[in-house]
Enzyme design. Structure first.
Site, PDB file in Angstrom:
ATOM      1  N   ASP A   1       0.766  -1.425  -0.009  1.00  0.00           N
ATOM      2  CA  ASP A   1      -0.268  -0.457   0.310  1.00  0.00           C
ATOM      3  C   ASP A   1       1.103   1.653  -0.004  1.00  0.00           C
ATOM      4  O   ASP A   1       2.075   1.367   0.157  1.00  0.00           O
ATOM      5  CB  ASP A   1      -0.905  -0.069   1.153  1.00  0.00           C
ATOM      6  CG  ASP A   1      -0.132  -0.327   2.042  1.00  0.00           C
ATOM      7  OD1 ASP A   1       0.680  -0.275   2.767  1.00  0.00           O
ATOM      8  OD2 ASP A   1      -0.795  -0.691   3.538  1.00  0.00           O
TER       9      ASP A   1
ATOM     10  N   ASN B   1      -7.996  -2.524  13.862  1.00  0.00           N
ATOM     11  CA  ASN B   1      -9.337  -2.731  13.232  1.00  0.00           C
ATOM     12  C   ASN B   1      -9.194  -4.419  12.970  1.00  0.00           C
ATOM     13  O   ASN B   1     -10.391  -4.502  11.958  1.00  0.00           O
ATOM     14  CB  ASN B   1      -9.820  -1.815  12.763  1.00  0.00           C
ATOM     15  CG  ASN B   1      -8.937  -1.133  12.075  1.00  0.00           C
ATOM     16  OD1 ASN B   1      -8.204  -1.694  11.245  1.00  0.00           O
ATOM     17  ND2 ASN B   1      -9.779  -0.840  10.990  1.00  0.00           N
TER      18      ASN B   1
ATOM     19  N   HIS C   1      -7.362  -4.568  10.136  1.00  0.00           N
ATOM     20  CA  HIS C   1      -7.203  -4.683   8.539  1.00  0.00           C
ATOM     21  C   HIS C   1      -5.705  -4.955   7.957  1.00  0.00           C
ATOM     22  O   HIS C   1      -4.730  -5.326   8.536  1.00  0.00           O
ATOM     23  CB  HIS C   1      -7.486  -2.876   8.178  1.00  0.00           C
ATOM     24  CG  HIS C   1      -6.080  -1.717   8.691  1.00  0.00           C
ATOM     25  ND1 HIS C   1      -6.153  -0.812   8.583  1.00  0.00           N
ATOM     26  CD2 HIS C   1      -4.860  -2.481   8.510  1.00  0.00           C
ATOM     27  CE1 HIS C   1      -4.957  -0.218   9.118  1.00  0.00           C
ATOM     28  NE2 HIS C   1      -4.129  -1.322   8.955  1.00  0.00           N
TER      29      HIS C   1
ATOM     30  N   GLU D   1     -10.302  -1.998   5.072  1.00  0.00           N
ATOM     31  CA  GLU D   1     -10.597  -1.930   5.947  1.00  0.00           C
ATOM     32  C   GLU D   1     -11.597  -2.824   6.579  1.00  0.00           C
ATOM     33  O   GLU D   1     -12.369  -3.070   5.678  1.00  0.00           O
ATOM     34  CB  GLU D   1     -10.666  -0.200   6.411  1.00  0.00           C
ATOM     35  CG  GLU D   1      -9.326   0.819   6.200  1.00  0.00           C
ATOM     36  CD  GLU D   1      -9.007   0.884   7.521  1.00  0.00           C
ATOM     37  OE1 GLU D   1      -8.486   0.133   8.165  1.00  0.00           O
ATOM     38  OE2 GLU D   1      -8.185   2.315   7.508  1.00  0.00           O
TER      39      GLU D   1
END
Ligand code: GLP
Length: 237
Positions: free
Chosen positions: A67, A136, A138, A143
């Site tokens: 990313d 979370n 990810h 996400e």
């Protein structure tokens, strides 16, 4: 799934570097999928050491990163391209032209993302994908959602991710969007290596032992047949 518990960050890093280094020894022209964040820094250091000791040769290795933040160029210390150069590529014998990170400055981000998936296919797929995990759940910047996103694409960062990562932007300027590899490319990797520190214990447990759900994106790793998880904690997952 192989799950390996370690006592320290150093031990986790050494095992991760051993797995990655083993891949490079077995297939000198392998494609490594790489990750950023604080978790892999120690592994990169150990790999650099193995290169300096003459054990590893990266001259034929190709890399693809997961990313990149939108809007940050490669001279910005918070960009993932800068991170990779600074923590790894500048210290080994890899040709930067063989290292790929999504271009966060692309204005035509749709074409950039489509080309990134094409590039991964053209390289013959990923041999070993290194992953960290967000609080979370990810993976990359995939996400939590109501469905698993397959393609590489531009995403809006969630509030929790912005909060978690804003520590790297003490003067503000935290990007609101990023380009991230989707699950099709991630799961097409022949092998996957997930590393996580003690602060991620709860989410790693949820991802590996809970239901497979896009609410916890890393839970999709349960469906891959060659995953190693190296985590640091004082209790078993
Ligand atoms: C960022 C990256 C993720 C990474 C996560 C965890 O959000 N996009 O790919 O896994 O951070 O980072 P850390 O290892 O610093 O906890």
């Amino acid at each position: 799934m192989r799950i390996i518990k370690t006592k320290t960050y150093e031990e986790m890093s050494a095992i991760a570097a051993g797995i990655i280094g083993g891949q490079v020894l077995l297939k000198p022209n392998c494609v490594l999928g790489l990750a950023t964040g604080s978790s892999p820094i120690g592994a990169y250091k150990d790999l650099v050491k193995s290169y300096e000791d003459g054990i590893l040769d990266f001259s034929e290795v190709r890399t693809v990163n997961l990313d990149e933040y939108c809007g940050l160029d490669d001279t910005n210390p918070n960009s993932y391209r800068y991170f990779m150069n600074h923590n790894f590529f500048d210290h080994i014998n890899i040709d930067k032209y063989r290292t790929y990170v999504p271009n966060g400055l692309a204005t035509d981000w749709k074409t950039e993302c489509d080309n990134y998936d094409k590039l991964i296919r053209a390289l013959g797929g990923i041999d070993l994908q290194l992953l960290g995990i967000g609080f979370n759940g990810h993976i990359g910047f995939n996400e939590p959602s109501d469905h698993f996103e397959l393609e590489t694409r531009r995403v809006a960062l969630t509030e929790s991710t912005m909060k978690a990562n804003s520590r790297f932007f003490p003067n503000g300027g935290m990007p609101t969007h990023a380009l991230t590899m989707g699950f099709k490319s991630i799961l097409s990797a022949k092998k996957i290596l997930l590393i996580a520190g003690p602060e991620k214990f709860d989410i790693v447990q949820k991802a590996l032992k809970g239901p497979v759900t896009p609410e916890v994106p890393a839970s999709i790793l349960q469906l891959h047949d060659n995953v190693s998880v190296v985590y640091t904690a004082d209790r078993d997952i």
